[in-house]
Design a protein around this motif. Structure first.
Motif, PDB file in Angstrom:
ATOM      1  N   THR A 264       0.853  -1.182   0.000  1.00  0.00           N
ATOM      2  CA  THR A 264       0.000   0.000   0.000  1.00  0.00           C
ATOM      3  C   THR A 264       0.896   1.242   0.000  1.00  0.00           C
ATOM      4  OG1 THR A 264      -0.067   0.164   2.414  1.00  0.00           O
ATOM      5  CG2 THR A 264      -1.753  -1.224   1.351  1.00  0.00           C
ATOM      6  N   PRO A 265       0.363   2.416  -0.368  1.00  0.00           N
ATOM      7  CA  PRO A 265       1.182   3.640  -0.324  1.00  0.00           C
ATOM      8  C   PRO A 265       1.811   3.899   1.044  1.00  0.00           C
ATOM      9  CG  PRO A 265      -0.813   4.039  -1.579  1.00  0.00           C
ATOM     10  CD  PRO A 265      -0.953   2.661  -0.990  1.00  0.00           C
ATOM     11  N   SER A 266       1.072   3.653   2.117  1.00  0.00           N
ATOM     12  CA  SER A 266       1.633   3.888   3.453  1.00  0.00           C
ATOM     13  C   SER A 266       2.741   2.892   3.769  1.00  0.00           C
ATOM     14  CB  SER A 266       0.535   3.804   4.519  1.00  0.00           C
ATOM     15  OG  SER A 266      -0.064   2.520   4.536  1.00  0.00           O
ATOM     16  N   THR A 267       2.579   1.642   3.299  1.00  0.00           N
ATOM     17  CA  THR A 267       3.629   0.638   3.506  1.00  0.00           C
ATOM     18  C   THR A 267       4.879   1.004   2.716  1.00  0.00           C
ATOM     19  OG1 THR A 267       1.985  -1.098   3.872  1.00  0.00           O
ATOM     20  CG2 THR A 267       4.207  -1.814   3.303  1.00  0.00           C
ATOM     21  N   ILE A 268       4.699   1.512   1.496  1.00  0.00           N
ATOM     22  CA  ILE A 268       5.832   1.957   0.681  1.00  0.00           C
ATOM     23  C   ILE A 268       6.598   3.050   1.414  1.00  0.00           C
ATOM     24  CG2 ILE A 268       6.482   3.207  -1.426  1.00  0.00           C
ATOM     25  CD1 ILE A 268       4.214   1.743  -2.870  1.00  0.00           C
ATOM     26  N   ASN A 269       5.877   3.995   1.993  1.00  0.00           N
ATOM     27  CA  ASN A 269       6.507   5.093   2.715  1.00  0.00           C
ATOM     28  C   ASN A 269       7.248   4.585   3.954  1.00  0.00           C
ATOM     29  OD1 ASN A 269       6.813   8.086   3.219  1.00  0.00           O
ATOM     30  ND2 ASN A 269       5.724   7.495   5.085  1.00  0.00           N
TER      31      ASN A 269
END
Length: 294
Positions: A264-269
């Motif tokens: 997910t975008p938050s996991t990528i960050n």
């Protein structure tokens, strides 16, 4: 004027996303190390290639089934060559001058993976080559020849049907122990130049056909690492000096495409922040080692 300077491989975002608290293994060719190492730096609960480099699907299946059984190796499974004790099932990183040390390393890997299997959520499996070497002494496919004379082996090119059958049986065995397991298949972008480029292309084709059949049946999902390297990054500047392995830049690009697909975008960050911290720590440790050496 053209506004695109390369062909981007289209990838559908995965319906299930890998989170930091889920157990994952990367298994197979040396490209599994590239994905696994980056995930580990990103703070994921991952085992990067815990069985060592395994190129052909038959060897991968053999070792995964061994993990499922939890069956230890014994001294009769080893042989001595060039001052080291080896197993044909393991990479040379498990070899050692003393048989007991080699056995401890191999059996520790098998036992720890067997214990972890019930909690395994993602298996990221990278096939490297459909070419297999068969020991004339045992009649079994070997994972590593350990520089034994070539006349000790027979060469066999695994068929697509053989690969599909072997992987299907292995996946069923794994899922019987781990019903929640999700399998991600990839084909390594590393070129096996020693076989001849035409032979390597035929080998990759069989792997690609097998992966497509398995994914069509719902056994796994497919991540196009091979296609990203050959179609999206089709330039020799994206290869390491040996012109066989992807360069660091290419491996990083493929990993970023993997992250876009399975995180997910938050996991990528969160993973990016963890990797920065890990590299900062690694740089600090290296600097301290150099200072102590002087």
């Amino acid at each position: 004027m053209m506004d695109k300077y390369f062909t981007q491989v289209a990838i559908e975002p995965a319906s299930c996303k890998i989170s930091h608290d889920e157990t994952a293994w990367t298994v197979g060719s040396c490209f599994s190390d590239e994905i696994g190492r980056r995930m580990a730096e990103g703070g994921f609960n991952v085992r990067p290639n815990p069985l060592g480099t395994l190129f052909n699907p038959a060897s991968i299946c053999r070792q995964l089934r061994r993990v499922t059984e939890g069956k230890p190796y014994v001294s009769e499974d080893l042989y001595r060559h060039d001052g080291l004790w080896h197993s044909h099932d393991f990479h040379s990183s498990f070899s050692a001058p003393e048989a007991s040390v080699a056995l401890d390393a191999m059996n520790s890997a098998i036992a720890s993976l067997h214990a972890e299997l019930p909690s395994l959520r993602y298996l990221i499996l990278t096939m490297g080559s459909a070419r297999a070497f068969i020991s004339k002494d045992t009649g079994c496919v070997v994972a590593n020849c350990h520089k034994l004379p070539p006349d000790r082996f027979e060469i066999k090119d695994l068929s697509t049907e053989e690969i599909v059958t072997d992987l299907t049986e292995t996946f069923n065995i794994l899922k019987s122990r781990t019903p929640q397991l999700r399998i991600i298949l990839t084909v390594s972008p590393v070129r096996h130049k020693a076989y001849g480029l035409h032979t390597d292309k035929l080998s990759k084709a069989r792997l690609l056909l097998a992966a497509d059949e398995l994914c069509s049946c719902g056994e796994a999902t497919y991540f196009p690492a091979y296609e990203i390297m050959t179609d999206e990054l089709r330039d020799y500047r994206f290869y390491a000096p040996d012109m066989v392995h992807p360069s660091e830049m290419a491996a990083e690009h493929i990993y970023n495409r993997f992250a876009e697909t399975y995180f997910t975008p938050s996991t990528i960050n969160d993973a990016a922040c963890a990797r920065k911290q890990a590299r900062r720590q690694q740089h600090r440790s290296l600097s301290e080692t150099r200072k102590s050496a002087t």
